[in-house]
Scaffold this active site. Structure first.
Site, PDB file in Angstrom:
ATOM      1  N   SER A 132       0.860  -1.190   0.000  1.00 12.32           N
ATOM      2  CA  SER A 132       0.000   0.000   0.000  1.00 12.32           C
ATOM      3  C   SER A 132       0.889   1.229   0.000  1.00 12.32           C
ATOM      4  O   SER A 132       1.994   1.216   0.562  1.00 12.32           O
ATOM      5  CB  SER A 132      -0.859   0.024   1.265  1.00 12.32           C
ATOM      6  N   TYR A 148      -1.067  -0.667  10.407  1.00  7.53           N
ATOM      7  CA  TYR A 148      -1.118  -0.875   8.948  1.00  7.53           C
ATOM      8  C   TYR A 148       0.138  -0.337   8.282  1.00  7.53           C
ATOM      9  O   TYR A 148       0.778  -1.020   7.489  1.00  7.53           O
ATOM     10  CB  TYR A 148      -2.370  -0.205   8.383  1.00  7.53           C
TER      11      TYR A 148
HETATM   12  N1  NAP Z   1      -8.868  -1.290  -0.770  1.00  7.09           N
HETATM   13  C1  NAP Z   1      -7.873  -0.418  -0.851  1.00  7.09           C
HETATM   14  O1  NAP Z   1      -8.102   0.794  -1.104  1.00  7.09           O
HETATM   15  C2  NAP Z   1      -6.451  -0.863  -0.673  1.00  7.09           C
HETATM   16  C3  NAP Z   1      -5.433   0.117  -0.772  1.00  7.09           C
HETATM   17  C4  NAP Z   1      -4.105  -0.265  -0.627  1.00  7.09           C
HETATM   18  C5  NAP Z   1      -3.793  -1.602  -0.404  1.00  7.09           C
HETATM   19  N2  NAP Z   1      -4.787  -2.538  -0.297  1.00  7.09           N
HETATM   20  C6  NAP Z   1      -4.387  -3.935  -0.071  1.00  7.09           C
HETATM   21  O2  NAP Z   1      -5.039  -4.784  -1.008  1.00  7.09           O
HETATM   22  C7  NAP Z   1      -5.247  -6.082  -0.426  1.00  7.09           C
HETATM   23  C8  NAP Z   1      -6.704  -6.488  -0.591  1.00  7.09           C
HETATM   24  O3  NAP Z   1      -7.492  -5.518   0.073  1.00  7.09           O
HETATM   25  P1  NAP Z   1      -9.072  -5.378  -0.102  1.00  7.09           P
HETATM   26  O4  NAP Z   1      -9.341  -3.918  -0.209  1.00  7.09           O
HETATM   27  O5  NAP Z   1      -9.575  -6.318  -1.147  1.00  7.09           O
HETATM   28  O6  NAP Z   1      -9.513  -5.841   1.349  1.00  7.09           O
HETATM   29  P2  NAP Z   1     -10.822  -6.596   1.880  1.00  7.09           P
HETATM   30  O7  NAP Z   1     -11.979  -6.304   1.007  1.00  7.09           O
HETATM   31  O8  NAP Z   1     -10.888  -6.262   3.328  1.00  7.09           O
HETATM   32  O9  NAP Z   1     -10.439  -8.132   1.681  1.00  7.09           O
HETATM   33  C9  NAP Z   1      -9.341  -8.664   2.383  1.00  7.09           C
HETATM   34  C10 NAP Z   1      -9.121 -10.076   1.909  1.00  7.09           C
HETATM   35  O10 NAP Z   1      -8.002 -10.597   2.641  1.00  7.09           O
HETATM   36  C11 NAP Z   1      -8.412 -11.812   3.255  1.00  7.09           C
HETATM   37  N3  NAP Z   1      -7.705 -12.083   4.506  1.00  7.09           N
HETATM   38  C12 NAP Z   1      -7.537 -11.292   5.588  1.00  7.09           C
HETATM   39  N4  NAP Z   1      -6.856 -11.961   6.536  1.00  7.09           N
HETATM   40  C13 NAP Z   1      -6.598 -13.191   6.039  1.00  7.09           C
HETATM   41  C14 NAP Z   1      -5.952 -14.336   6.540  1.00  7.09           C
HETATM   42  N5  NAP Z   1      -5.417 -14.375   7.771  1.00  7.09           N
HETATM   43  N6  NAP Z   1      -5.842 -15.410   5.731  1.00  7.09           N
HETATM   44  C15 NAP Z   1      -6.371 -15.400   4.495  1.00  7.09           C
HETATM   45  N7  NAP Z   1      -7.032 -14.374   3.972  1.00  7.09           N
HETATM   46  C16 NAP Z   1      -7.130 -13.274   4.735  1.00  7.09           C
HETATM   47  C17 NAP Z   1      -9.903 -11.633   3.522  1.00  7.09           C
HETATM   48  O11 NAP Z   1     -10.485 -12.886   3.767  1.00  7.09           O
HETATM   49  P3  NAP Z   1     -11.813 -13.040   4.717  1.00  7.09           P
HETATM   50  O12 NAP Z   1     -12.971 -12.753   3.800  1.00  7.09           O
HETATM   51  O13 NAP Z   1     -11.734 -14.438   5.188  1.00  7.09           O
HETATM   52  O14 NAP Z   1     -11.658 -12.024   5.819  1.00  7.09           O
HETATM   53  C18 NAP Z   1     -10.322 -10.971   2.221  1.00  7.09           C
HETATM   54  O15 NAP Z   1     -10.472 -11.926   1.193  1.00  7.09           O
HETATM   55  C19 NAP Z   1      -4.774  -5.982   1.023  1.00  7.09           C
HETATM   56  O16 NAP Z   1      -3.468  -6.491   1.136  1.00  7.09           O
HETATM   57  C20 NAP Z   1      -4.787  -4.476   1.289  1.00  7.09           C
HETATM   58  O17 NAP Z   1      -3.873  -4.099   2.301  1.00  7.09           O
HETATM   59  C21 NAP Z   1      -6.096  -2.192  -0.437  1.00  7.09           C
END
Ligand code: NAP
Length: 226
Positions: A132, A148
Site C-alpha cells: 500500500s 497498517y
Molecule cells: N482497498 C484499498 O483501497 C487498498 C489500498 C491499498 C492496499 N490494499 C491492499 O489490497 C489487499 C486487498 O485488500 P481489499 O481492499 O480487497 O480488502 P478486503 O476487502 O478487506 O479483503 C481482504 C481479503 O483478505 C483476506 N484475509 C484477511 N486476513 C486473512 C488471513 N489471515 N488469511 C487469508 N485471507 C485473509 C480476507 O479474507 P476473509 O474474507 O476471510 O476475511 C479478504 O479476502 C490488502 O493487502 C490491502 O492491504 C487495499
C-alpha cells in the site's frame, strides 16, 4: 495455460483478480479463508479452491503438499488486513500490532518461501504482492495508522530483499499499490472499483519483466517512493 495462486480470494480485490484471471483462461488457484458464493461459483467454472488462512502454518503445509511437483507461474499475495480499530498512538497494544504484522508482513514472505519450488518450475516466476502507498515512509505526511503503515513498510523491506535474492534466479518481485479501491477495507469512497483495480494489476503482472524486479508500483505502473 499460465497458472496463478491468489490469497484472500473470497472477496474484495482478490475475488476480482480470481474472476478476471478465470475469464482470461488462466489456471487459477484461489485461496480463501472464508468462501463467498461468488467464489464458489468460480469453483464451478474450473477454478481450484483451497482453504488458506495465511497465518496458519499447518494450512500452508497442506497447500504446498497438495501442489507438490506442480509448476506455478505467478504467486499473488493479496490477503491483508487493516488491523485493529484502536490504532492511534496512546491506544496501541502488542496483540493488535503483531496480528497485523503476521498477516501483512510475515505471511506473504513465508508463502513465497513455501511455494518457491513451484515457482522455480513455472515459466514466468512472478511474485506480486499487494502492499500500500500507506507503507511508503517517504510518502507519509499525515502519521497515524501505526499497525497498517508499519506492516506494509515491513513488507516492502522484506520484498526488496526477496527481489535482490531471487532476481538472479529469474524472478520478478513486484510490490504493488492497488489504488484506493471500494472494498470492505477501502470503504465506499475509493476511487476505483475492484474490477478497475484488478484490471490494472493484471496489466502490471502481464507485462512484468526482470527490469521491474524489486519495484514499488502503483496500479498505473508509476514508481512509488519507498
Ligand atoms: N482497498 C484499498 O483501497 C487498498 C489500498 C491499498 C492496499 N490494499 C491492499 O489490497 C489487499 C486487498 O485488500 P481489499 O481492499 O480487497 O480488502 P478486503 O476487502 O478487506 O479483503 C481482504 C481479503 O483478505 C483476506 N484475509 C484477511 N486476513 C486473512 C488471513 N489471515 N488469511 C487469508 N485471507 C485473509 C480476507 O479474507 P476473509 O474474507 O476471510 O476475511 C479478504 O479476502 C490488502 O493487502 C490491502 O492491504 C487495499
Amino acid at each position: 495455460m499460465p497458472s496463478i495462486l491468489i490469497t484472500g480470494a473470497g472477496r474484495g480485490i482478490g475475488l476480482a483478480l480470481a474472476q478476471q484471471y478465470c475469464e482470461a483462461g488462466w489456471q487459477v488457484i484461489a485461496c480463501h479463508r472464508s468462501r463467498s458464493p461468488a467464489l464458489s461459483a468460480l469453483g464451478e467454472r474450473g477454478v481450484s479452491l483451497h482453504s488458506l488462512d495465511v497465518v496458519d502454518d499447518a494450512q500452508i503445509g497442506e497447500l504446498t503438499a497438495s501442489l507438490a511437483g506442480k509448476p506455478l507461474d505467478v504467486l499473488f499475495n493479496n490477503a491483508g488486513v487493516y488491523g485493529p480499530d484502536a490504532d492511534a498512538f496512546g491506544e496501541l497494544d502488542a496483540a493488535g500490532l503483531l496480528a497485523t504484522l503476521h498477516v501483512n508482513t510475515v505471511a506473504p514472505l513465508l508463502l513465497a518461501q513455501a511455494l518457491l519450488p513451484n515457482l522455480l518450475a513455472g515459466s514466468r516466476k512472478v511474485i506480486a504482492t499487494l502492499s500500500s502507498r500507506m507503507g511508503s515512509i517517504a510518502d507519509n505526511g499525515s502519521g497515524g495508522h501505526y499497525p497498517y503503515r508499519a506492516s506494509k513498510a515491513g513488507l516492502n523491506a522484506a520484498l526488496k530483499s526477496l527481489a535482490i535474492d531471487l532476481g538472479p534466479r529469474g524472478f520478478t518481485v513486484l510490490v504493488l499499490h492497488p489504488g484506493w479501491v471500494r472494498t470492505d477495507m477501502g470503504g465506499p469512497h475509493g476511487q476505483l472499483s475492484v474490477d478497475e483495480s484488478a484490471a490494472g494489476l493484471r496489466r502490471l503482472v502481464d507485462r512484468a519483466s526482470q527490469r521491474d524486479n524489486g519495484k514499488f508500483l502503483d496500479v498505473d505502473g508509476h514508481e512509488l517512493p519507498w
